[in-house]
Design an enzyme around this catalytic site. Structure first.
Site, PDB file in Angstrom:
ATOM      1  N   GLU B  52       0.869  -1.177   0.000  1.00  0.00           N
ATOM      2  CA  GLU B  52       0.000   0.000   0.000  1.00  0.00           C
ATOM      3  C   GLU B  52       0.899   1.218   0.000  1.00  0.00           C
ATOM      4  O   GLU B  52       1.773   1.353   0.859  1.00  0.00           O
ATOM      5  CB  GLU B  52      -0.871   0.037   1.260  1.00  0.00           C
ATOM      6  CG  GLU B  52      -2.024  -0.931   1.226  1.00  0.00           C
ATOM      7  CD  GLU B  52      -2.860  -0.868   2.501  1.00  0.00           C
ATOM      8  OE1 GLU B  52      -3.699  -1.758   2.685  1.00  0.00           O
ATOM      9  OE2 GLU B  52      -2.648   0.052   3.321  1.00  0.00           O
ATOM     10  N   ASP B  63      -6.224   9.333  10.010  1.00  0.00           N
ATOM     11  CA  ASP B  63      -4.918   8.819  10.410  1.00  0.00           C
ATOM     12  C   ASP B  63      -4.448   9.383  11.736  1.00  0.00           C
ATOM     13  O   ASP B  63      -4.713  10.529  12.086  1.00  0.00           O
ATOM     14  CB  ASP B  63      -3.885   9.137   9.324  1.00  0.00           C
ATOM     15  CG  ASP B  63      -4.051   8.217   8.131  1.00  0.00           C
ATOM     16  OD1 ASP B  63      -3.902   6.994   8.319  1.00  0.00           O
ATOM     17  OD2 ASP B  63      -4.359   8.706   7.031  1.00  0.00           O
TER      18      ASP B  63
END
Lengths: 413, 275
Positions: B52, B63
């Site tokens: 990824e 995040d």
């Protein structure tokens, strides 16, 4: 009937008041751009709001709180000396700064705290810029006995100390946010991070008409009491509707609240005043997302954003913490595209000048946010005839700003 | 999807080998383009089965601090979306088998704009997309166009994705499903292994897609425990934290940066390969 989402660009919809569509779109703007963790809750919120909207008991409880707790209706005041000074339109102020907590933010918070209770949420979070929304959230949380955490950029914590203190007194926990430039955008990021972590018990009271659907719709509905009152008050006072409405725009909640009940009254001219900061020609020196930005996706909705050509969000700048946000509510983005509302900008300096003029001529210390609206009224009013009825939303009082203004004027307190 | 993709082939191979895969996340351009390229090129040999690659964004709302910081390091070094795609092209010159999934937020794609992005990403050798803030309710925006370009659109399922919602999440998902093991942001609290197993089992009953589990995986033992019943484990925050710890105080990479990430990948891969 054409709906907001199917309306082709350049043609006029039958009504400007039918949006959003069932997926939360105003034209191409709005929507629900959030992480999967939040989607089930966003859908729950939509259901809960639709039920509440159709529940007379909900409206009755809100009306009672508006009247007896917030102090509505707020007055419609003829600003006689400013009218003389500008020599044109007849200027009225909608006095939403007289509400409990000192701004229009309480209108939305009362509505949302009732929703949170209906949804049986036990913890409240919110973002705040100037601290006006934070104070309003802390207030309703105290009133209903719910624990509350407010996310506020570190820069804003510094420039809005009185409101930070008030939130603390009201029992809220203020979390200073250090990421980014430490302003409203970063506070919203952090509030979203908290929400994703505590999604099961937490209700997020968004303070403006932005964020994922249904927030732009429900915040607008709660704020629309401003425009509804203006309609009635002006009809009673002058026997007709106003000709011109002016409001400042950060996320745009006070403006949409004033404008929405008038969107289908073609003869009522609408002006939204963005924060021009150091000037629209100064790169990253303003917070005028519609006059100096492009469409993009942030914080759950598609709207006009201040961003670079690679899609990175810019910080922007405004003297006013409440307008210092790189986006704007999606309904405003759509009203700009359709041409129904004219969006202009006022600079920091123009707002400061208007702040002083209003204080000395009317004996009203305005917040720096509506000072932007007044700065544009100063330009617009002289171009209008004396029988033009102009209403400016005085959406907040300036007590919170006196320290910052003293700094800008080189005065010691 | 009629044609098999690099992702389909990789998960088929993992199944054959009878082991869970290791999905590694790094941010493109972190801490700078050159170092990031070296890390990327070294990942397959270190044991990454699927890569990824984060597309840096100024406002990574989902995040935690580690990935936020990695995104900001890349942007500070002047990283642009085009450089992310060039990294993938470069990688494909050396590796034709390891799938690359671009992960990030919608705005940089939307501004690119969408159709150009999908064309360029496909040409660069990208295999799939994870776009955190485009839910199934907006499938017509990006998911369906991506599939038309032959890209897998990988969705996240979370602890709040209940049985009623799961079919919506699965409808246009392809490649694999990413199960987010916690309600929260990346790199946060350690997941509750039993709760994850229960949820992964439910998902497995609803789909034949491979399931990768991630968010908050910090140690090899944890990875091994989470892998039970799943097809792969995703490690991200731990890797970008390793980058951060290897940097000079001013943020520049050091001779240790590349090795510290690849060594960590190797240890996760080792843990997942010991039965």
């Amino acid at each position: 009937m054409a709906t907001a989402s199917t309306q082709p660009k350049g043609t006029k919809p039958n009504t400007f008041r039918s949006g959003p569509d069932d997926r939360g779109h105003f034209g191409i703007f709005g929507g629900r751009f959030v992480a999967e963790t939040l989607m089930p809750l966003i859908l729950d919120l939509e259901r809960a709001y639709n039920e509440a909207k159709n529940d007379p008991a909900f409206h009755a409880e809100l009306a009672d709180l508006n009247a007896n707790y917030a102090g509505r209706p707020s007055a419609l005041y003829f600003a006689e000396r400013l009218t003389e000074q500008f020599g044109g339109a007849k200027i009225y102020f909608k006095r939403d700064e007289l509400n409990h907590t000192g701004s229009h933010k309480i209108n939305n918070c009362l509505g949302q705290i009732l929703l949170a209770r209906r949804m049986r949420k036990t913890r409240i979070i919110a973002e705040t810029g100037a601290g006006q929304h934070g104070v309003a959230v802390a207030t309703v949380c105290a009133r209903f006995g719910l624990p509350c955490e407010i996310f506020m950029g570190k820069t804003d914590v510094e420039r809005q100390k009185p409101n930070v203190f008030r939130m603390g007194l009201l029992g809220a926990k203020v979390n200073p946010v250090t990421s980014g430039a430490g302003t409203l955008k970063d506070a919203m990021n952090e509030a979203l991070r908290d929400w994703v972590t505590n999604v099961r018990d937490t209700y997020y009271i968004i303070g403006t008409v932005a964020g994922p659907h249904p927030y732009p719709e429900l915040v607008r509905d709660f704020q629309s009491i401003i425009g509804k009152e203006v309609r009635e008050q002006m009809l009673e006072r002058e026997g007709r509707l106003p000709d011109t409405l002016v409001a400042c725009i950060g996320g745009g909640s006070n403006a949409i609240g004033l404008f929405h009940p008038f969107l289908d009254d073609e003869n009522v001219k609408l002006y939204g005043v963005e924060a021009g900061g150091h000037g629209l020609d100064v790169p990253n020196g303003h917070a005028a997302s519609m006059n100096g930005g492009n469409p993009g996706v942030l914080h759950g909705n598609r709207t006009y954003l201040l961003q670079d050509d690679d899609g990175q969000i810019l910080e922007g700048h405004s003297i006013s913490a409440g307008l210092d946000y790189p986006g704007v509510g999606p309904e405003h983005a759509w009203l700009k595209e359709t041409g129904r509302v004219t969006y202009v900008a006022a600079t920091d300096q123009e707002a400061l000048d208007a702040f002083q003029m209003c204080t000395t001529l009317e004996g009203i210390i305005p917040a720096l946010e509506p000072s932007h609206a007044l700065a544009y009224v100063e330009k617009l009013a002289p171009t209008l005839s004396k029988d033009n009825l102009l209403v400016m939303n005085m959406c907040g009082r300036g007590d919170k700003d006196i320290f910052a203004v003293a700094g800008h004027l080189g005065m010691k307190m | 999807m009629s044609k098999t993709t690099r992702i389909d082939r990789r998960f088929a191979k993992l199944k054959e080998e009878g082991r869970p895969g290791l999905v590694t996340f790094i941010t493109a351009g972190d801490p700078d383009l050159e170092t990031s390229k070296k890390i990327l090129l070294g990942l397959p040999k270190a044991g990454a089965d699927v890569i990824e690659l984060g597309m840096p964004f100024s406002d990574p709302m989902a995040d935690g601090p580690a990935i936020q910081a990695s995104s900001l390091r890349a942007l500070k070094a002047g990283h642009k979306m085009r450089a992310t795609l060039e990294l993938v092209s470069e990688f494909r010159k050396h590796d034709q088998d390891t799938p690359i999934v671009l992960m990030g937020y919608y705005n940089p794609i939307y501004v690119y704009p969408n159709e150009e992005f999908l064309k360029d990403a496909t040409a660069a050798g990208v295999d799939g997309l994870i776009v955190v803030d485009v839910p199934p309710e907006a499938d017509d925006e990006l998911c369906i166009p991506a599939r038309k370009h032959g890209l897998n659109f990988i969705r996240l399922a979370t602890p709040t994705t209940d049985a009623k919602r799961l079919p919506t999440v699965l409808t246009n998902t392809s490649g694999f499903l990413y199960y987010v093991s916690i309600t929260g942001i990346t790199g946060a609290a350690a997941p509750d292994v039993n709760a994850v197993h229960t949820h992964v089992n439910l998902i497995k009953k609803a789909t034949t897609l491979p399931v990768a589990v991630g968010f908050g995986v910090k140690t090899g033992d944890q990875a091994k425990a989470l892998a039970k019943g799943a097809d792969a484990v995703v490690v991200g925050s731990a890797l970008v934290s390793a980058i951060e710890q290897s940097l000079e105080p001013g943020g520049r990479s050091t001779s240790k940066t590349v090795a510290s990430v690849l060594d960590l990948v190797q240890s996760f891969a080792g843990a997942l390969r010991t039965g």
